[in-house]
Design an enzyme around this catalytic site. Structure first.
Site, PDB file in Angstrom:
ATOM      1  N   CYS A 107       1.475   7.408  -9.924  1.00 22.96           N
ATOM      2  CA  CYS A 107       0.235   6.643 -10.002  1.00 22.96           C
ATOM      3  C   CYS A 107      -0.875   7.492  -9.402  1.00 22.96           C
ATOM      4  O   CYS A 107      -0.686   8.082  -8.336  1.00 22.96           O
ATOM      5  CB  CYS A 107       0.410   5.341  -9.223  1.00 22.96           C
ATOM      6  SG  CYS A 107      -1.059   4.309  -9.224  1.00 22.96           S
ATOM      7  N   HIS A 149       2.524  -1.135 -16.034  1.00 20.56           N
ATOM      8  CA  HIS A 149       2.014  -0.511 -14.807  1.00 20.56           C
ATOM      9  C   HIS A 149       0.523  -0.834 -14.631  1.00 20.56           C
ATOM     10  O   HIS A 149       0.087  -1.242 -13.554  1.00 20.56           O
ATOM     11  CB  HIS A 149       2.247   1.005 -14.906  1.00 20.56           C
ATOM     12  CG  HIS A 149       1.712   1.817 -13.764  1.00 20.56           C
ATOM     13  ND1 HIS A 149       2.518   2.590 -12.954  1.00 20.56           N
ATOM     14  CD2 HIS A 149       0.441   2.003 -13.301  1.00 20.56           C
ATOM     15  CE1 HIS A 149       1.757   3.190 -12.030  1.00 20.56           C
ATOM     16  NE2 HIS A 149       0.494   2.858 -12.227  1.00 20.56           N
ATOM     17  N   GLU A 150      -0.257  -0.656 -15.712  1.00 22.58           N
ATOM     18  CA  GLU A 150      -1.707  -0.864 -15.609  1.00 22.58           C
ATOM     19  C   GLU A 150      -2.048  -2.342 -15.416  1.00 22.58           C
ATOM     20  O   GLU A 150      -2.950  -2.677 -14.646  1.00 22.58           O
ATOM     21  CB  GLU A 150      -2.417  -0.289 -16.843  1.00 22.58           C
ATOM     22  CG  GLU A 150      -2.297   1.233 -16.984  1.00 22.58           C
ATOM     23  CD  GLU A 150      -2.708   1.992 -15.726  1.00 22.58           C
ATOM     24  OE1 GLU A 150      -3.593   1.523 -14.988  1.00 22.58           O
ATOM     25  OE2 GLU A 150      -2.107   3.049 -15.457  1.00 22.58           O
ATOM     26  N   HIS A 153      -1.789  -3.320 -11.959  1.00 20.48           N
ATOM     27  CA  HIS A 153      -2.963  -2.946 -11.155  1.00 20.48           C
ATOM     28  C   HIS A 153      -3.994  -4.069 -11.152  1.00 20.48           C
ATOM     29  O   HIS A 153      -4.632  -4.343 -10.128  1.00 20.48           O
ATOM     30  CB  HIS A 153      -3.636  -1.691 -11.717  1.00 20.48           C
ATOM     31  CG  HIS A 153      -3.077  -0.400 -11.195  1.00 20.48           C
ATOM     32  ND1 HIS A 153      -3.043  -0.094  -9.851  1.00 20.48           N
ATOM     33  CD2 HIS A 153      -2.549   0.676 -11.837  1.00 20.48           C
ATOM     34  CE1 HIS A 153      -2.514   1.111  -9.696  1.00 20.48           C
ATOM     35  NE2 HIS A 153      -2.202   1.600 -10.877  1.00 20.48           N
TER      36      HIS A 153
HETATM   37 ZN   LIG Z   1      -1.232   3.342 -11.245  1.00 16.93          ZN
END
Ligand SMILES: [Zn+2]
Length: 166
Positions: A107, A149-150, A153
């Site tokens: 990341c 993953h995004e 966030h």
């Molecule tokens: Zn990330």
């Protein structure tokens, strides 16, 4: 163009906050999105969310085109299928496959960290584009992993928060 953007890294508390829904699809949204693409590419990333440049709004960009990466990233990612540049505003995962896969993730907000993370192999995503039009994405494998993953966030979740759930 917003030239003052830098990548936010841990332990910045912004990274654990939830991003707000985008309601205005205006020029400032597009300018931010384009600035994020530049930052993502400059760092050989395959995804970047607005919170990672200090903006708590639900905006994510993803792209994996091997020709655009440096040699080291190309080598590290060569097993994966490319996916095109996509802007996702207010993305929501509407379906997760039961099949999961554990793979190493890094990341840009966690320099030097790489941890194994369990993700659904296939997902459906509903989002909007930069004009506010509805888009549907069906993604699998690496593409699905990066989108998960995004979207994490945007909910204030980092890969280091996931490892205890594997
Ligand atoms: Zn990330």
């Amino acid at each position: 163009m917003n030239k003052k953007l830098n990548v936010v890294t841990v332990p910045n508390p912004l990274l654990h906050q939830k991003s707000a829904k985008v309601k205005k699809f205006d020029k400032s949204l597009k300018d931010l999105a384009l600035a994020m693409v530049e930052i993502m590419k400059a760092n050989n990333g395959v995804g970047l969310s607005a919170v990672q440049v200090g903006k708590l709004i639900k905006l994510t960009v993803v792209e994996y085109i091997p020709q655009n990466m440096d040699e080291e990233s190309k080598k590290a990612l060569k097993a994966h299928r490319p996916f095109p540049l996509t802007f996702l505003v207010n993305p929501k995962i509407t379906k997760f496959s039961k099949t999961t896969h554990i793979g190493d993730e890094g990341c840009l907000s966690l320099p030097e960290v790489e941890v194994p993370v369990k993700r659904a192999v296939e997902i459906n995503v509903l989002a909007q584009d930069l004009e506010g039009n509805r888009i549907k994405i069906r993604a699998r494998d690496y593409h699905a992993r990066i989108l998960q993953h995004e979207i994490d966030h945007l909910n204030g979740i980092l890969i280091t928060d996931k490892i205890k759930n594997n």
